[in-house]
Structures are given as structure tokens and as C-alpha cells.
Write a protein that holds these residues in place. Structure first.
Motif, PDB file in Angstrom:
ATOM      1  N   CYS A  98     -12.649  13.192   1.813  1.00  0.00           N
ATOM      2  CA  CYS A  98     -11.280  13.698   1.944  1.00  0.00           C
ATOM      3  C   CYS A  98     -11.098  14.491   3.234  1.00  0.00           C
ATOM      4  CB  CYS A  98     -10.922  14.563   0.741  1.00  0.00           C
ATOM      5  SG  CYS A  98     -10.728  13.647  -0.801  1.00  0.00           S
ATOM      6  N   CYS A 144     -10.011   5.334   9.265  1.00  0.00           N
ATOM      7  CA  CYS A 144     -10.229   6.545   8.468  1.00  0.00           C
ATOM      8  C   CYS A 144     -10.509   6.211   7.009  1.00  0.00           C
ATOM      9  CB  CYS A 144      -9.007   7.460   8.570  1.00  0.00           C
ATOM     10  SG  CYS A 144      -8.783   8.232  10.181  1.00  0.00           S
ATOM     11  N   TYR A 145      -9.776   5.258   6.477  1.00  0.00           N
ATOM     12  CA  TYR A 145      -9.956   4.839   5.083  1.00  0.00           C
ATOM     13  C   TYR A 145     -11.353   4.248   4.901  1.00  0.00           C
ATOM     14  CZ  TYR A 145      -7.850   3.404   0.575  1.00  0.00           C
ATOM     15  OH  TYR A 145      -7.517   3.267  -0.750  1.00  0.00           O
ATOM     16  N   LEU A 169     -10.464  -4.069   2.892  1.00  0.00           N
ATOM     17  CA  LEU A 169     -10.036  -3.187   3.979  1.00  0.00           C
ATOM     18  C   LEU A 169     -10.757  -3.544   5.276  1.00  0.00           C
ATOM     19  CD1 LEU A 169      -8.276  -0.601   4.430  1.00  0.00           C
ATOM     20  CD2 LEU A 169     -10.378   0.713   4.110  1.00  0.00           C
ATOM     21  N   GLY A 171      -7.458   7.950   1.564  1.00  0.00           N
ATOM     22  CA  GLY A 171      -6.701   6.909   2.246  1.00  0.00           C
ATOM     23  C   GLY A 171      -5.213   7.186   2.223  1.00  0.00           C
ATOM     24  N   ALA A 221     -11.286  12.143   6.413  1.00  0.00           N
ATOM     25  CA  ALA A 221     -10.121  11.270   6.572  1.00  0.00           C
ATOM     26  C   ALA A 221      -8.913  12.048   7.067  1.00  0.00           C
ATOM     27  CB  ALA A 221      -9.802  10.578   5.248  1.00  0.00           C
ATOM     28  N   ALA A 233       0.377   4.172  -2.599  1.00  0.00           N
ATOM     29  CA  ALA A 233       0.070   5.541  -2.197  1.00  0.00           C
ATOM     30  C   ALA A 233       1.070   6.524  -2.788  1.00  0.00           C
ATOM     31  CB  ALA A 233       0.046   5.654  -0.674  1.00  0.00           C
ATOM     32  N   TYR A 241       0.830  -1.200   0.000  1.00  0.00           N
ATOM     33  CA  TYR A 241       0.000   0.000   0.000  1.00  0.00           C
ATOM     34  C   TYR A 241       0.867   1.254   0.000  1.00  0.00           C
ATOM     35  CZ  TYR A 241      -3.340   3.583   0.867  1.00  0.00           C
ATOM     36  OH  TYR A 241      -4.091   4.720   0.725  1.00  0.00           O
ATOM     37  N   TRP A 277      -5.528   4.456  10.672  1.00  0.00           N
ATOM     38  CA  TRP A 277      -5.543   4.584   9.210  1.00  0.00           C
ATOM     39  C   TRP A 277      -6.642   3.720   8.588  1.00  0.00           C
ATOM     40  CZ3 TRP A 277      -3.756   0.474   5.836  1.00  0.00           C
ATOM     41  CH2 TRP A 277      -3.878   0.807   4.478  1.00  0.00           C
ATOM     42  N   THR A 293     -11.812   8.642  -2.581  1.00  0.00           N
ATOM     43  CA  THR A 293     -11.638   7.756  -1.424  1.00  0.00           C
ATOM     44  C   THR A 293     -10.202   7.254  -1.327  1.00  0.00           C
ATOM     45  OG1 THR A 293     -12.309   5.768  -2.668  1.00  0.00           O
ATOM     46  CG2 THR A 293     -14.046   7.005  -1.560  1.00  0.00           C
ATOM     47  N   HIS A 294      -9.576   6.977  -2.470  1.00  0.00           N
ATOM     48  CA  HIS A 294      -8.196   6.485  -2.441  1.00  0.00           C
ATOM     49  C   HIS A 294      -7.208   7.608  -2.131  1.00  0.00           C
ATOM     50  CE1 HIS A 294      -9.734   2.710  -3.706  1.00  0.00           C
ATOM     51  NE2 HIS A 294     -10.100   3.125  -4.893  1.00  0.00           N
TER      52      HIS A 294
END
Length: 451
Positions: free
Chosen positions: A219, A393-394, A420, A182, A222, A141, A137, A390, A178-179
Motif C-alpha cells: 500500500c 505501481c499495481y 495486469l 491499485g 503504490a 475501484a 476497472y 498505474w 494489493t487491490h
């Protein structure tokens, strides 16, 4: 408190690669494909067996081979998910003959939850896989922060692959948001090392995708939740302040972008209107028209479930809810089958019992993560606490986006979310048991941490 006092002991070096290792690698690559290409990646395969169904079938084999199937169902969230899947299957099977593949397609909003059990079992089988997933990940990211905005531009511009009917990138801005959310939470918590250039690219990408309420809230939530829960206010506040100043400056300059004549205008003014619409004070017609449409449809669903004939059963999986509920114009022009809210979709199709299970499931999941996070803080295992924050939140960012758009109903975000979800359960179980890789003990996870 020392680590020995809480029963923590490192594991032996990982065993040679097995089927489960190969499968975990394939899932990580596939999730990246879904996040970058969207429906274009999801179309890989031969109908009705696309990449998502192939991954699910292979995952069930990996689940059986792991020997950890029962352990994967040992937590309250796992059991609640199992009951919810059973209820959804019961509301799907009667409609297979009538609606065929549509019934199966509509049910994946919950039945993709099988990925949760697969992830939990594979991580419990070899806890070192958690480290590999986090390292994967981290690499994802670092790339996605740079290309997220570009993916949104390609998707909104509807650039086609020559000689096909497929877009290069076919993914909603909300899914991309969303990504990015994250990745932002991962960086805010200090779980990886990211450059200032990466942060700038991430902020630009967020501006490109936050032209809707759901994407914007995902956004913002998170980042703020990771900042507060991770104790990173002092480190993150200057970055947020700089971003706000940059937004105001660009707004004064009047920078705007519109990729197609029928797409929304993207720019600082649009973001400001989005915040105002959330507070209920926006005059922008595009926001208010969409808001009115959604609230009217959700009220219709509540009428025929909570106070109507579909209280216990819902309308089942397979029927086009938009057509059935009297929103034919939206069904025809937008191709909608379900309302822009995952909870309303579950309520409409699975009735009040389905909604109760749905809400209770996520309450139990977040409670499990928060409890484990607090325990990690008491044990002074800061890295573990950040990982759990994390994941929470994701997951919350995806659920927020799913409350405003059709998000979990497809594999692009649905498979991501349930993997997830399973990762959160597996991480919590591993932390509480004290069985995890030695790299967790030194706080590295194979990743460099920012101070």
C-alpha cells in the motif's frame, strides 16, 4: 509536438461484438469475483476444472481466433515469459506421475502467465478494448474502496455460507491490500473521480488489511510511487498528512479490533509495529517470529540451490517444499507447500536458471513501462503516462506482497497479476505504435479526470 508529428491516428469505431469481447467481459467479472470473494469464487466449477482453468481454456481459444498470437510474443518481456514458462513446464512434467494435480497446482505461479499473452492479443486485436478495461476497472475501484475493509472483516471473522464448508469471503488481507493499493494509485493519478467519503473508506480498509509487512509495504509503495511519478505531490500531501494525524489520534484513543481469538489485533498500534518491524526495530513477537521463520527457510533454499545439488534443476513442481526442507510443523499446522516468497518458490522449484529468468522478466517489464512512460511525457501525452505508471505501481504492489506471503501461487491474485502484466505490455505496444481509440486522444477514456 503535435499528435500528427508522432504518427498518432484514431481508430475507426469498434466492430460488432465478437467472441473476444464476450471473453474480455467475462474476465473482468471474474477478476472482480476473485478480488471480492477469493477462494470461494475460485471454487466455482467441477474438479479439476474450476473457473480459473475454464477461463484459461476459453482464453486460449480467443487467442487463436484473434490472429495476434505472434504479435503478443513480439516484446522482450513476452519472450522472456515464454522461455520461463517452457522451463517451468520442463520442471513439472517429470513429476506429474508422482505428484499428479499437485505438480500442476504448484506450476501455476508461472504457467498462469498464459493469461498475459491472451490479454495482449485481445487488446491488439481491438485496441478499443483497453478503454473498456479501464472503464471496468474504474467501476471496480469505486466499489472496492468502500467494501475492501468489509471483505477483510468477513475473511478474518471466517463467516461461513450456511450449509457449506465455504466462507463468504476467503481471501488473505494481503491480497485485499494489493487491490486497495491499485485503487489508491488509480485515484492518486487522477484517472477517475472519487469522493472524499470513498477516500476515507479506502483508508479505513487499508488499516484493516495492513497488519502484515507485505500488505503494508504494498500500500505504501503504490501510493508514494504514484504520487511521485505522477507528479501529484501537491494534491496528495494534504490527504497523507490527514491520514497520519488520524492514525495518531486513534492510536492515542487505543482503538483495537480482533475478529477471532487467534487472529492478529488490528489497529494503529499494529501498523506502527509493522513499520518498526520493516526497519528492524520492532519488539512485537508476532512480527519477529514470522520474520525469523521466513529468513531461516529462505537461507535453507539458498544453501541447496546456489551452493548445493539443486543449482540447475531445483526440486521440481509437485513436492511439498515445506515438508522436504524440514519445516513439517508449518506444513501440517499452516498447510504450507511453498515458502512465503514467490522468488524463493521459483528458486526452490526451478533452480537458479528459473530465478534468473524470473528476475530478468520483471526487470524487462518495468523497464518497458518506464521507457514508454518517459516517451509519453516527452510527447505531452499525460493520460498515457498516468496509465503506464498505474499499471507499474499495481504490478509492483502485488510483487511486494508476493515477497512476504503465498500470493501468486493461487488464482485469486495470480490471474490478476498476469492479466495486469499483459495489460502493461499491450498498453506500451499500443502507445508506441500510435494505434489507439480516439477517446485516448482527448484524454477521456470514458472516465472523468480530476485536476
Amino acid at each position: 509536438m503535435t499528435r500528427s508529428a508522432v504518427g498518432i491516428r484514431p481508430l475507426a469505431p469498434p466492430a460488432p461484438r465478437v467472441f473476444g469481447d464476450v471473453y474480455v467481459g467475462a474476465v473482468c467479472l471474474s477478476l472482480a469475483g476473485y478480488a471480492i470473494l477469493g477462494k470461494t469464487f475460485a471454487s466455482i466449477g467441477v474438479p479439476p476444472l474450476y473457473i480459473g482453468e475454464i477461463l484459461l481454456a476459453a482464453g486460449l481459444v480467443a487467442l487463436g481466433r484473434s490472429g495476434c498470437g505472434l504479435a503478443a510474443m513480439a516484446t522482450p518481456p513476452s519472450r522472456l515469459l515464454l522461455v520461463l514458462i517452457a522451463w517451468v513446464v520442463a520442471r513439472t512434467l517429470p513429476y506429474l506421475g508422482l505428484w499428479g494435480a499437485d505438480a500442476l497446482r504448484d506450476s501455476v505461479i508461472v504457467t498462469y502467465g498464459a493469461f498475459c499473452f491472451i490479454v495482449v492479443a485481445l487488446v491488439l486485436e481491438e485496441p478499443a478494448r483497453l478503454e473498456r478495461v479501464l472503464a471496468s476497472y474504474h467501476a471496480f475501484a469505486r466499489v472496492y474502496g468502500f467494501i475492501g475493509g468489509g471483505c477483510a472483516a468477513l475473511a478474518l471473522s471466517k463467516v461461513m455460507i450456511p450449509g457449506t464448508s465455504l466462507q463468504v469471503v476467503d481471501l488473505s488481507p494481503g491480497a485485499i491490500a494489493t487491490h486497495l493499493a491499485g485503487a489508491a494509485a488509480f485515484a492518486v493519478l487522477g484517472l477517475g473521480r472519487f469522493s472524499r467519503l470513498w477516500m476515507a473508506a479506502l483508508l479505513v480498509g487499508m488499516v484493516a488489511v495492513t497488519s502484515s509487512r507485505g500488505a503494508m509495504l504494498a500500500c505504501v509503495f503504490a501510493i508514494l510511487a504514484a504520487t511521485v511519478l505522477g507528479g501529484r505531490v501537491r494534491q496528495v500531501a494534504p490527504v497523507i498528512a490527514l491520514g497520519v494525524v488520524a492514525l495518531l489520534v486513534v492510536s492515542l484513543i487505543g482503538v483495537k479490533v480482533q475478529f477471532t481469538p487467534d487472529s492478529r489485533v488490528i489497529g494503529p498500534d499494529q501498523i506502527i509495529e509493522g513499520f518498526k518491524s520493516i526497519l528492524g526495530v520492532s519488539d512485537a513477537s508476532n512480527f519477529e517470529a514470522t520474520k525469523e521463520f521466513r529468513t531461516r527457510w529462505w537461507a535453507t533454499i539458498q544453501d541447496y540451490t546456489f551452493a548445493g545439488p539443486y543449482f540447475w534443476s531445483g526440486k521440481g513442481f509437485g513436492v511439498n517444499i515445506a515438508m522436504e526442507d524440514g519445516y513439517q510443523l508449518w506444513a501440517i499446522s499452516e498447510g504450507l507447500r511453498s515458502p512465503h516468497n514467490a522468488s524463493m518458490t521459483v528458486l526452490a522449484r526451478a533452480g537458479v536458471p528459473g530465478l534468473v529468468l524470473w528476475v530478468t522478466l520483471f526487470a524487462a517489464w518495468f523497464a518497458m513501462l518506464v521507457h514508454s512512460m518517459l516517451l509519453a511525457r516527452r510527447r505531452k501525452e499525460a493520460r498515457w503516462a498516468k496509465i503506464l505508471v498505474w499499471i507499474a505501481c499495481y504490478g509492483a504492489a502485488i510483487l511486494i506482497e508476493a515477497s512476504f506471503n503465498v500470493t501468486l501461487e493461487g488464482p485469486m491474485v495470480g490471474i490478476w497479476f498476469w492479466c495486469l502484466f499483459g495489460l502493461g505490455i499491450a498498453a506500451s505496444m499500443m502507445f508506441r505504435s500510435g494505434l489507439f481509440p480516439a477517446t485516448v486522444l482527448d484524454g477521456s477514456f470514458g472516465l472523468p479526470e480530476r485536476s
